[in-house]
Design a protein around this motif. Structure first.
Motif: not given
Length: 367
Positions: A109-125, A271-277
């Motif tokens: 699992p990625y865990r904290l190696t998942f790249p930093e997430l922005s809402l722009e990434d959410v929008a592009n996806a 971790n998903s909660y932390l990234y999206l928050s």
């Protein structure tokens, strides 16, 4: 009615706004209604932080969705007329690639190696999922709460891809109060010994941290008016209290929050909660307007927009929605601004279906 959870494979590599990239990533989505031959009747719904793509029941998944009473034949989102799509946010564990997903480079699992997430990434996806369905221009883009910020990013990053917009209980940037609450929620998770710097697994789950994070959220999603009306100072019956617990629950409101936390726990990856928050805290339309929110909003061009807010919302205050309305209007859109007095606060769009249906259904009948 459509398909239950489906998946769109994102471009690989999928490059992220803040650096880093994903390989073999995907987003989950569901649809209702039928896409017209001209592909001009599609509505995209972007969700708040925790909901899945299952906004309403459909033939493949008849369970109730989080906006069930809003989507269907003759409802506000009329599936006799529109093809409705709901995409699960990139970074969410409800089917989309997220920190709990397997990193193909390591097999772990990625865990904290998942790249930093922005809402722009959410929008592009989400935009890739829409274009993957052969849709060049949405009839309407709808964003609720965090999804409203993602929707603003979508329109800024993909000009001309949206004809009309419905903004629901959201903001052009996170304000200090919202950032402070989300910061406390993240701190509660990070300070739980079972979080283990994101390496929790099996029975070692940061349940206490997630529980406190959820309680803080529920407190801010509703209004003081509703807390007073529902609970006042009513105490629990003696048999509902743990008399041996120091400082144990004594009031009904405490028990209510505990119930909410228990239902949420193990239902969302910490971790998903932390990234999206954190992505919600980072988002700022002013980045697109040389530091000025109104100038950033001026870059969004749609024909018409409906902006809905609630006077009792303390997380996304009404004045922030007024700013969105003024900004879109200044950019040339015909804007309907609806300020509701629902007592439910930020959560009103999930609860006060009658008033939201009237506003949204009325708007969509005119486009």
């Amino acid at each position: 009615m459509g398909d239950a959870r489906r998946y769109h494979s994102l471009s690989s590599p999928f490059r992220m706004k803040r650096g880093g990239e994903l390989h073999g990533a995907r987003v989950a989505f569901e649809t209702w209604g039928t896409l017209a031959p001209a592909r001009d009747n599609a509505i995209l719904i972007l969700t708040g932080l925790s909901p899945s793509a299952h906004a309403a029941a459909n033939a493949e998944d008849p369970t109730r969705g989080w906006w069930d009473d809003m989507i269907g034949p003759g409802r506000a989102f009329d599936t006799d007329r529109f093809f409705v799509i709901c995409v699960n946010s990139l970074g969410s564990d409800k089917g989309s690639t997220c920190p709990a997903s397997i990193d193909p480079a390591t097999g772990e699992p990625y865990r904290l190696t998942f790249p930093e997430l922005s809402l722009e990434d959410v929008a592009n996806a989400a935009h890739e999922a829409v274009t993957g369905l052969g849709i060049d221009r949405l009839a309407c883009l709808v964003g609720c709460s965090m999804g409203g910020m993602s929707a603003l990013a979508y329109m800024l990053l993909h000009p001309g891809s949206v004809r009309t917009h419905i903004s629901v209980d959201t903001a052009p940037q996170a304000q200090p109060f919202a950032i402070a609450i989300r910061s406390l929620q993240r701190e509660a998770i990070r300070l739980d010994p079972n979080w283990r710097h994101g390496q929790y697994k099996g029975d070692e789950w940061p349940e206490h941290g997630m529980s406190i994070a959820r309680k803080l959220g529920v407190i801010t999603y509703r209004s003081a008016m509703e807390w007073n009306g529902r609970f006042a100072r009513i105490r629990l019956d003696p048999d509902e209290r743990d008399e041996n617990a120091p400082f144990g629950f004594e009031f009904q409101v405490e028990s209510y929050l505990e119930g909410h936390a228990r239902r949420f726990n193990r239902q969302f990856d910490p971790n998903s909660y932390l990234y999206l928050s954190r992505a919600s805290d980072w988002f700022d339309v002013a980045e697109y307007g040389e530091g000025d929110v109104m100038r950033g909003l001026a870059r969004i061009h749609v024909d018409r927009a409906l902006v809905i807010g609630v006077s009792t919302d303390i997380l996304f205050p009404l004045e922030q929605q007024e700013t969105i309305a003024k900004g879109l209007e200044a950019a040339g859109a015909g804007v309907d601004f609806v300020a509701l007095d629902s007592p439910q606060g930020h959560d009103a769009f999930l609860v006060d279906i009658e008033n939201y249906s009237r506003a949204i259904g009325g708007f969509l009948r005119k486009i």
